[in-house]
Design an enzyme around this catalytic site. Structure first.
Site, PDB file in Angstrom:
ATOM      1  N   HIS A   7      57.975 100.017  60.142  1.00 19.33           N
ATOM      2  CA  HIS A   7      58.654 100.080  58.852  1.00 19.33           C
ATOM      3  C   HIS A   7      60.082 100.586  59.005  1.00 19.33           C
ATOM      4  O   HIS A   7      60.437 101.174  60.014  1.00 19.33           O
ATOM      5  CB  HIS A   7      57.906 100.957  57.826  1.00 19.33           C
ATOM      6  N   HIS A  79      65.101 106.258  58.546  1.00 20.87           N
ATOM      7  CA  HIS A  79      64.603 106.087  59.914  1.00 20.87           C
ATOM      8  C   HIS A  79      63.985 104.712  60.104  1.00 20.87           C
ATOM      9  O   HIS A  79      63.702 104.001  59.144  1.00 20.87           O
ATOM     10  CB  HIS A  79      63.600 107.185  60.302  1.00 20.87           C
ATOM     11  N   GLU A 130      61.068 107.019  64.458  1.00 20.87           N
ATOM     12  CA  GLU A 130      59.676 107.468  64.369  1.00 20.87           C
ATOM     13  C   GLU A 130      58.860 106.574  65.295  1.00 20.87           C
ATOM     14  O   GLU A 130      59.039 105.363  65.282  1.00 20.87           O
ATOM     15  CB  GLU A 130      59.191 107.321  62.917  1.00 20.87           C
TER      16      GLU A 130
HETATM   17 CO    CO Z   1      58.181 106.579  58.431  1.00 21.86          CO
END
Ligand code: CO
Length: 134
Positions: A7, A79, A130
């Site tokens: 994502h 992020h 991440e």
């Molecule tokens: Co995230």
């Protein structure tokens, strides 16, 4: 080591407005807001055919998103999340290569109930990364 883009997270100053915009203006499939007290955020996932968008909104006065929104009052990309097969092996590899892991370097359970780690943005071209183990 890197797998799929899981994502892209966007910090938003007004969650209801962002949900309405993605749903009604962009015509996206927007999920239900979930509070993540361990991470100090409320998250909403938007399903796209090839990845997801994660809307992030501060939860509580200590939210790590508060400072980010002060610097980016209209919101901004926060992020990128990449999938990895083995988060501990990935962490050890990155540490060996000189990258810094945020926090105590131990994976936390992220918004999908899977272990995640965050990498220092100064080590990756100003981008907070991440890693999520599926
Ligand atoms: Co995230």
């Amino acid at each position: 080591m890197l797998g799929r883009l899981n994502h892209v997270a966007i910090a938003v100053p007004d969650l209801e407005a962002a949900i309405a915009q993605y749903r009604d203006v962009l015509g996206a499939n927007v999920g239900i807001p979930q509070d993540e007290p361990d991470h100090g955020v409320t998250v909403v996932f938007i399903e796209l055919p090839n990845t997801k968008i994660e809307l992030l909104y501060p939860l509580g006065a200590d939210s790590p998103i508060n400072g980010f929104l002060e610097k980016n009052p209209s919101g901004s990309i926060h992020h990128l999340c990449y999938e990895v097969d083995d988060i501990l092996a990935s962490r050890d590899h990155l540490v060996e290569k000189g990258a810094r892991i945020l926090g105590n370097s131990e994976p936390k359970i992220g918004a999908h109930g899977k272990p995640v780690l965050f990498l220092h943005p100064k080590d990756f071209n100003g981008t907070l990364i991440e890693l999520e183990q599926l």
